[in-house]
Design a protein around this motif. Structure first.
Motif, PDB file in Angstrom:
ATOM      1  N   PRO A  53      87.146 101.076  36.179  1.00  0.00           N
ATOM      2  CA  PRO A  53      86.421 101.718  37.288  1.00  0.00           C
ATOM      3  C   PRO A  53      85.964 100.782  38.394  1.00  0.00           C
ATOM      4  CG  PRO A  53      85.679 102.614  35.195  1.00  0.00           C
ATOM      5  CD  PRO A  53      86.564 101.453  34.871  1.00  0.00           C
TER       6      PRO A  53
ATOM      7  N   GLY B  57      88.010  98.792  39.842  1.00  0.00           N
ATOM      8  CA  GLY B  57      89.185  98.570  40.664  1.00  0.00           C
ATOM      9  C   GLY B  57      90.090  97.448  40.222  1.00  0.00           C
TER      10      GLY B  57
ATOM     11  N   LEU C 158      89.777 112.157  38.030  1.00  0.00           N
ATOM     12  CA  LEU C 158      89.362 110.762  37.895  1.00  0.00           C
ATOM     13  C   LEU C 158      90.554 109.829  37.738  1.00  0.00           C
ATOM     14  CD1 LEU C 158      86.267 111.210  35.541  1.00  0.00           C
ATOM     15  CD2 LEU C 158      86.316 111.017  38.023  1.00  0.00           C
ATOM     16  N   ARG C 159      91.628 110.323  37.150  1.00  0.00           N
ATOM     17  CA  ARG C 159      92.790 109.459  36.905  1.00  0.00           C
ATOM     18  C   ARG C 159      93.522 109.100  38.195  1.00  0.00           C
ATOM     19  NH1 ARG C 159      97.990 109.156  34.669  1.00  0.00           N
ATOM     20  NH2 ARG C 159      98.457 111.308  35.255  1.00  0.00           N
TER      21      ARG C 159
ATOM     22  N   SER D 207      92.335 107.518  40.427  1.00  0.00           N
ATOM     23  CA  SER D 207      91.918 106.152  40.760  1.00  0.00           C
ATOM     24  C   SER D 207      92.974 105.124  40.396  1.00  0.00           C
ATOM     25  CB  SER D 207      90.600 105.818  40.058  1.00  0.00           C
ATOM     26  OG  SER D 207      90.748 105.862  38.642  1.00  0.00           O
TER      27      SER D 207
ATOM     28  N   TRP E 179      95.082 104.673  43.316  1.00  0.00           N
ATOM     29  CA  TRP E 179      94.406 103.849  44.324  1.00  0.00           C
ATOM     30  C   TRP E 179      94.628 102.366  44.042  1.00  0.00           C
ATOM     31  CZ3 TRP E 179      89.060 106.760  43.922  1.00  0.00           C
ATOM     32  CH2 TRP E 179      89.199 108.025  44.492  1.00  0.00           C
TER      33      TRP E 179
ATOM     34  N   SER F  45      86.750  97.621  46.378  1.00  0.00           N
ATOM     35  CA  SER F  45      87.929  98.470  46.511  1.00  0.00           C
ATOM     36  C   SER F  45      87.501  99.932  46.581  1.00  0.00           C
ATOM     37  CB  SER F  45      88.867  98.276  45.312  1.00  0.00           C
ATOM     38  OG  SER F  45      88.259  98.769  44.127  1.00  0.00           O
ATOM     39  N   GLN F  46      88.439 100.795  46.892  1.00  0.00           N
ATOM     40  CA  GLN F  46      88.162 102.222  46.953  1.00  0.00           C
ATOM     41  C   GLN F  46      87.722 102.737  45.586  1.00  0.00           C
ATOM     42  OE1 GLN F  46      91.479 104.553  48.306  1.00  0.00           O
ATOM     43  NE2 GLN F  46      90.336 106.463  48.334  1.00  0.00           N
ATOM     44  N   THR F  47      88.370 102.234  44.528  1.00  0.00           N
ATOM     45  CA  THR F  47      88.014 102.659  43.172  1.00  0.00           C
ATOM     46  C   THR F  47      86.595 102.242  42.826  1.00  0.00           C
ATOM     47  OG1 THR F  47      90.334 102.424  42.505  1.00  0.00           O
ATOM     48  CG2 THR F  47      88.696 102.554  40.750  1.00  0.00           C
TER      49      THR F  47
ATOM     50  N   TYR G 220      84.130 104.425  44.567  1.00  0.00           N
ATOM     51  CA  TYR G 220      84.123 105.781  44.023  1.00  0.00           C
ATOM     52  C   TYR G 220      83.281 105.858  42.750  1.00  0.00           C
ATOM     53  CZ  TYR G 220      85.950 110.166  42.083  1.00  0.00           C
ATOM     54  OH  TYR G 220      86.068 111.426  41.555  1.00  0.00           O
ATOM     55  N   PHE G 221      83.469 104.897  41.859  1.00  0.00           N
ATOM     56  CA  PHE G 221      82.727 104.902  40.593  1.00  0.00           C
ATOM     57  C   PHE G 221      81.398 104.145  40.689  1.00  0.00           C
ATOM     58  CE2 PHE G 221      87.057 105.717  38.983  1.00  0.00           C
ATOM     59  CZ  PHE G 221      86.797 106.791  38.143  1.00  0.00           C
TER      60      PHE G 221
END
Length: 354
Positions: free
Chosen positions: A204, A206, A285-286, A288, A291, A336-338, A341-342
């Motif tokens: 999570p 990234g 969620l997957r 990611s 990403w 990172s984007q991931t 997000y988390f």
């Protein structure tokens, strides 16, 4: 030279590439003979130019070099002797865009032949010295029980249906030029192109903490998973004496085991309501994982340029793995984007690279 020319022709080299090979090996002419070598200096570039060309900020390039333990002088197998920071910049610039070496020759004031050797030396150095960060989960000293708990909680916070999921497993396909030999082995009927495959585990924050490959494109994800023995690698890392354990989540190709979960099989019409909810929440969620793959090719587009991915001419696996390691370093420095997000911060650069 005849052997090099034969390999180039078999690999599908175009007329320009063959002409450059002949110039270097027969005539001895290099594209930048008229250019007087000038010592490369990052300080001569603006901050925006440094970031655009090398993907890292000026001060972080030096930090990256120190973290990767790149020596003061880098010597290629053809005895090119260059400063370590310059060698790193050459690799970063090569990976950042699908450049021609002749264009980089004008940028660095080195011949395209010398650049090729130096860049290959740097990619090999990174994979040989830090490839364990992708090959073995035990290499991550920071990946401990507390980290697994943090990952699992972040997934739950985003609506995940699994209380102890710490990451996601998936495969990625990297297109290549049609090889001269074993074309059937590298052809993916599903993707309808020639390619190689990698199996990765993304967390999570990234980071790609495990990467296996490259495998021929016709291989199925389930077969690759069995061959890599990743499940056996998981057991000593995510199983704890009190019965506490953490799982990975992947698609149905990976099946269901104690440490690995996947969606309920079947059409939604044939599933129970709680099974549909489980599949839908984990499916979101997957994403990611995609990403993570996307960041590699957006930061280092060279590995996404199909015409440069030639099995007989380039060590495409080494270049891709070096790009993944450098992408992880980029994530440690800039996120990172991931990770956003988390809402999980990755480890610092020096903690990631040990």
């Amino acid at each position: 030279m005849e052997e090099q020319l034969e390999i180039a022709i078999l690999a599908g080299a175009n007329d320009q590439e063959i002409e450059e090979l002949l110039l270097h090996n027969i005539i001895g002419v290099e594209e930048n003979n008229a250019i007087q070598p000038v010592e490369f200096n990052l300080n001569n570039m603006s901050d925006d130019e440094v970031k655009a060309n090398f993907r890292f900020q000026r001060e972080d390039i030096i930090r990256l070099r120190n973290a990767l333990r790149i020596p003061q002088r880098v010597i290629s197998n053809t005895r090119n002797n260059v400063d370590g920071t310059l060698a790193l910049c050459m690799l970063l610039r090569r990976l950042s865009y699908p450049n021609r070496l002749v264009d980089l020759a004008n940028f660095f004031n080195y011949s395209s032949q010398s650049l090729s050797h130096i860049i290959s030396t740097m990619a090999n150095f990174i994979v040989e010295n830090h490839g364990h960060l992708l090959e073995n989960l035990n290499a991550h000293q920071w990946l401990n029980r507390n980290r697994y708990q943090l990952y699992a909680q972040s997934i739950v916070n985003m609506g995940g249906a699994i209380q102890n999921c710490w990451g996601f497993i998936d495969g990625t396909v990297r297109p290549i030029c049609r090889p001269s030999n074993n074309q059937d082995e590298y052809y993916s009927g599903h993707k309808r192109l020639h390619c190689v495959k990698y199996q990765s585990v993304l967390t999570p924050d990234g980071l790609i903490v495990n990467l296996k490959g490259a495998f021929p494109g016709r291989r199925h994800d389930a077969g690759i998973f069995r061959e890599t023995n990743l499940y056996e690698e998981l057991e000593p890392n995510v199983l704890f004496p009190n019965g506490e354990h953490y799982v990975l989540y992947g698609d149905q190709a990976y099946g269901v085991r104690r440490l690995l979960l996947s969606p309920y099989p079947g059409q939604p019409a044939n599933l129970l309501p709680h099974q549909i909810v489980f599949n839908n929440t984990m499916k979101v969620l997957r994403v990611s994982v995609e990403w993570g793959f996307q960041k590699i090719i957006s930061q280092f587009a060279f590995v996404d340029f199909k015409k440069n991915q030639k099995l007989l001419l380039n060590d495409i696996e080494t270049f891709y793995k070096s790009a993944v390691i450098l992408t992880n370093c980029h994530t440690c420095l800039y996120g990172s984007q991931t990770a956003k997000y988390f809402n999980v911060m990755p480890p610092i650069l020096e903690e990631y690279i040990v």
